[in-house]
Scaffold this active site. Structure first.
Site, PDB file in Angstrom:
ATOM      1  N   GLN A 139     -24.222 -33.375  50.859  1.00  0.00           N
ATOM      2  CA  GLN A 139     -24.911 -32.344  51.810  1.00  0.00           C
ATOM      3  C   GLN A 139     -26.642 -32.165  50.844  1.00  0.00           C
ATOM      4  OE1 GLN A 139     -22.808 -29.690  53.476  1.00  0.00           O
ATOM      5  NE2 GLN A 139     -24.031 -28.541  54.821  1.00  0.00           N
ATOM      6  N   SER A 174     -22.405 -30.788  45.970  1.00  0.00           N
ATOM      7  CA  SER A 174     -21.011 -31.136  46.303  1.00  0.00           C
ATOM      8  C   SER A 174     -20.988 -33.220  45.954  1.00  0.00           C
ATOM      9  CB  SER A 174     -20.405 -31.070  47.124  1.00  0.00           C
ATOM     10  OG  SER A 174     -19.955 -30.075  47.268  1.00  0.00           O
ATOM     11  N   GLU A 257     -18.369 -27.370  60.794  1.00  0.00           N
ATOM     12  CA  GLU A 257     -17.990 -27.549  58.741  1.00  0.00           C
ATOM     13  C   GLU A 257     -17.031 -26.638  59.468  1.00  0.00           C
ATOM     14  OE1 GLU A 257     -20.983 -26.208  57.086  1.00  0.00           O
ATOM     15  OE2 GLU A 257     -20.537 -27.676  54.702  1.00  0.00           O
TER      16      GLU A 257
HETATM   17  C1  LIG Z   1     -17.229 -24.965  46.520  1.00  0.00           C
HETATM   18  C2  LIG Z   1     -18.630 -24.710  47.207  1.00  0.00           C
HETATM   19  C3  LIG Z   1     -19.061 -26.522  47.737  1.00  0.00           C
HETATM   20  C4  LIG Z   1     -20.580 -26.729  47.843  1.00  0.00           C
HETATM   21  N1  LIG Z   1     -20.771 -27.694  48.459  1.00  0.00           N
HETATM   22  C5  LIG Z   1     -22.230 -27.575  49.044  1.00  0.00           C
HETATM   23  C6  LIG Z   1     -23.209 -28.390  49.362  1.00  0.00           C
HETATM   24  O1  LIG Z   1     -22.563 -30.031  49.231  1.00  0.00           O
HETATM   25  N2  LIG Z   1     -23.852 -28.970  49.836  1.00  0.00           N
HETATM   26  C7  LIG Z   1     -25.281 -27.454  49.731  1.00  0.00           C
HETATM   27  O2  LIG Z   1     -25.679 -27.832  50.434  1.00  0.00           O
HETATM   28  N3  LIG Z   1     -24.073 -26.416  49.720  1.00  0.00           N
HETATM   29  C8  LIG Z   1     -23.054 -26.706  49.106  1.00  0.00           C
HETATM   30  N4  LIG Z   1     -22.352 -25.262  48.990  1.00  0.00           N
HETATM   31  C9  LIG Z   1     -23.424 -23.824  48.813  1.00  0.00           C
HETATM   32  C10 LIG Z   1     -22.713 -23.222  50.258  1.00  0.00           C
HETATM   33  O3  LIG Z   1     -23.522 -23.774  51.241  1.00  0.00           O
HETATM   34  C11 LIG Z   1     -23.225 -21.997  49.305  1.00  0.00           C
HETATM   35  O4  LIG Z   1     -22.774 -21.221  48.030  1.00  0.00           O
HETATM   36  C12 LIG Z   1     -23.210 -20.643  49.863  1.00  0.00           C
HETATM   37  O5  LIG Z   1     -23.563 -21.050  51.957  1.00  0.00           O
HETATM   38  C13 LIG Z   1     -23.915 -19.132  49.857  1.00  0.00           C
HETATM   39  O6  LIG Z   1     -24.976 -19.334  49.550  1.00  0.00           O
HETATM   40  P1  LIG Z   1     -25.303 -18.491  47.999  1.00  0.00           P
HETATM   41  O7  LIG Z   1     -24.478 -19.166  46.810  1.00  0.00           O
HETATM   42  O8  LIG Z   1     -26.320 -18.811  47.951  1.00  0.00           O
HETATM   43  O9  LIG Z   1     -25.329 -16.991  48.019  1.00  0.00           O
HETATM   44  P2  LIG Z   1     -26.072 -15.735  48.657  1.00  0.00           P
HETATM   45  O10 LIG Z   1     -26.214 -16.603  49.499  1.00  0.00           O
HETATM   46  O11 LIG Z   1     -27.206 -15.711  47.616  1.00  0.00           O
HETATM   47  O12 LIG Z   1     -24.281 -14.954  49.022  1.00  0.00           O
HETATM   48  C14 LIG Z   1     -24.652 -13.493  47.622  1.00  0.00           C
HETATM   49  C15 LIG Z   1     -23.541 -12.827  48.093  1.00  0.00           C
HETATM   50  O13 LIG Z   1     -24.123 -12.062  48.853  1.00  0.00           O
HETATM   51  C16 LIG Z   1     -23.305 -11.640  49.953  1.00  0.00           C
HETATM   52  N5  LIG Z   1     -24.120 -11.986  51.787  1.00  0.00           N
HETATM   53  C17 LIG Z   1     -25.575 -12.979  51.623  1.00  0.00           C
HETATM   54  N6  LIG Z   1     -25.666 -12.617  53.044  1.00  0.00           N
HETATM   55  C18 LIG Z   1     -25.274 -11.414  53.561  1.00  0.00           C
HETATM   56  C19 LIG Z   1     -25.289 -11.408  54.897  1.00  0.00           C
HETATM   57  N7  LIG Z   1     -26.647 -11.035  55.778  1.00  0.00           N
HETATM   58  N8  LIG Z   1     -24.806  -9.931  55.119  1.00  0.00           N
HETATM   59  C20 LIG Z   1     -23.665  -9.960  53.903  1.00  0.00           C
HETATM   60  N9  LIG Z   1     -23.707 -10.131  53.125  1.00  0.00           N
HETATM   61  C21 LIG Z   1     -24.327 -11.560  52.214  1.00  0.00           C
HETATM   62  C22 LIG Z   1     -22.986 -13.224  50.642  1.00  0.00           C
HETATM   63  O14 LIG Z   1     -21.711 -13.545  50.980  1.00  0.00           O
HETATM   64  C23 LIG Z   1     -22.258 -13.374  48.737  1.00  0.00           C
HETATM   65  O15 LIG Z   1     -21.589 -12.601  48.435  1.00  0.00           O
HETATM   66  C24 LIG Z   1     -21.233 -25.312  47.762  1.00  0.00           C
HETATM   67  C25 LIG Z   1     -20.558 -24.207  48.045  1.00  0.00           C
HETATM   68  C26 LIG Z   1     -19.591 -24.057  47.472  1.00  0.00           C
HETATM   69  C27 LIG Z   1     -18.315 -22.844  46.904  1.00  0.00           C
END
Ligand SMILES: Cc1cc2nc3c(=O)[nH]c(=O)nc-3n(C[C@H](O)[C@H](O)[C@H](O)COP(=O)(O)OP(=O)(O)OC[C@H]3O[C@@H](n4cnc5c(N)ncnc54)[C@H](O)[C@@H]3O)c2cc1C
Length: 398
Positions: A139, A174, A257
């Site tokens: 994905q 992933s 999801e």
């Molecule tokens: C084990 C694992 C597998 C994954 N696999 C995939 C995959 O296969 N494909 C893929 O595309 N993605 C994947 N992801 C990514 C995952 O979807 C993102 O990590 C997740 O959506 C958070 O985005 P970010 O890491 O950019 O954090 P950010 O969006 O930058 O968030 C950083 C922090 O700010 C907080 N925050 C952000 N926006 C808000 C808001 N509006 N209000 C309050 N707090 C907020 C968040 O909660 C977090 O604590 C995976 C993640 C993990 C942990």
């Protein structure tokens, strides 16, 4: 095989759920299959993530050989058309037997529903290969500056005659190192078009210009990858749905999801972990602080069982209010994380590093699930706006 109280199979402590003849037969056939095929201790045998990946890839074929690869798919696409209770049975028995899930979770659970809801007949031909385990998918949604806020994606796809030319970078992808194809979110509208300029493309990972770089996580394995696209050309026919109308597809993917199947799977994980902790605690003196704490943990585990049962029953009758799955996801994943922190406090690192391999894996997973499929903060926002109907502008949490 362990003997916990689950949501369908409630053990001796709760009112049994009345199963139909078809549901009972489904469960018996699945139990016979797992009894025959699951090798106890399979995790312990693989030191490298690559070897484990190869084993899980083979397991996809074992599932397909006995028609258990995609029981939840509609029958017209080769599934068993499992109803809500059968889906729950599948999840629970998989946890009970500690059976491998395979390596194509994203293909089977995320890509397939997109293909049968939005794909062309040609695109739907992928379904047969996903079902047999011959085609693995990953994905490609998240980017370095767009995770929670996916409308910010910057990877672009420009239409040049009968092709799309893709440039950009995806992260946290992933299993990309094992995958054959990726489902990709791209910007096809102007840079500031947000949700109105996003499209979905299907991309063969062997296309020239794609580079996959593994990212080592705290578990020591490279489950994630960064995937970069430099002038990658894919046929125009690989666009799913209409150009710039991909956001409705994303919404349906995100809702699926973290739906009932997801919550039941997490409950089954938590139940297995809790049982392991309780058996460790049986050796402790009564005054050990873990003993009293376990009473509180059990109250939470019990509450999750009730919540998951409710979600299951509402799913069956299609009466779940929008936002309920966020509530169950939040409570379930935060409980898992709290339990993991408690174990670390009571018994220290050796509990995880010197015990069975799955303990360390489960501890890392306790972090994973509060982030993936929408972080806890995002779930809180969704509960506030959808269940409490508060203004959705209240994005920031205290
Ligand atoms: C084990 C694992 C597998 C994954 N696999 C995939 C995959 O296969 N494909 C893929 O595309 N993605 C994947 N992801 C990514 C995952 O979807 C993102 O990590 C997740 O959506 C958070 O985005 P970010 O890491 O950019 O954090 P950010 O969006 O930058 O968030 C950083 C922090 O700010 C907080 N925050 C952000 N926006 C808000 C808001 N509006 N209000 C309050 N707090 C907020 C968040 O909660 C977090 O604590 C995976 C993640 C993990 C942990």
């Amino acid at each position: 095989m362990n003997n916990s109280d689950y949501v369908v199979d409630r053990g001796r402590r709760a009112m049994p759920l009345q199963l139909t003849g078809r549901q009972l037969a489904f469960r018996e056939e699945l139990r016979a299959f797992y009894t025959d095929k699951v090798e106890p201790g399979w995790r312990e045998r693989y030191d490298s993530f690559e070897d484990l990946g190869a084993y899980l890839r083979d397991w996809e074929q074992v599932l397909a050989s006995r028609d258990w690869a995609v029981p939840t798919w509609p029958e017209e696409y080769g599934g068993r058309g499992a109803d809500a209770v059968e889906r729950a049975i599948f999840t629970e028995e998989t946890a009970r037997f500690d059976a491998p899930e395979g390596l194509n979770r994203l293909g089977k659970r995320l890509v397939a529903p997109v293909l049968w809801q939005f794909g062309t007949p040609e695109q739907q031909q992928h379904l047969a290969r996903i079902r047999t385990g011959d085609e693995l998918w990953c994905q490609g949604f998240s980017e370095p500056s767009a995770g929670s806020d996916l409308v910010n994606i910057r990877t672009t796809a420009q239409r040049v005659s009968d092709e799309w030319v893709i440039n950009g970078r995806k992260i946290w992808t992933s299993f990309a190192q094992f995958a054959d194809w990726i489902i990709l979110l791209v910007r096809t509208g102007p840079a500031d078009s947000r949700a109105d300029g996003i499209s979905v493309l299907l991309v063969d990972l062997l296309t020239p210009g794609i580079e996959i770089s593994p990212i080592i996580t705290m578990s020591g394995h490279a489950e994630f990858n960064e995937v970069s696209f430099n002038d990658v050309r894919v046929p125009a026919a690989n666009l799913v749905g209409e150009e710039n109308a991909g956001w409705s597809i994303v919404r349906s993917v995100l809702q699926d999801e973290r739906g009932a199947d997801y919550c039941l799977a997490r409950y089954s994980d938590i139940r297995r972990i809790f049982d392991d902790v309780v058996s460790t605690a049986r050796e402790l003196p009564a005054e050990h602080r873990a003993v009293a704490h376990l009473g509180a943990d059990y109250a939470r585990v019990y509450a999750i069982q009730v919540l998951a049962s409710d979600l299951l029953e509402r799913g069956q009758n299609r009466t779940a209010p929008e936002g309920l799955e966020s509530l169950v996801k939040l409570y379930t994943t935060e409980t898992w994380r709290t339990m993991g922190d408690d174990q670390l406090r009571w018994w220290g690192a050796p509990y995880f590093t010197e015990g069975p391999k799955e303990r360390l894996h489960d501890q890392a997973e306790s972090r994973h699930f509060t982030i993936s499929a929408g972080t806890s903060e995002i779930q809180r926002n969704l509960i506030a706006s959808r269940l409490l109907e508060l203004p959705s502008g209240r994005k920031k949490v205290a």
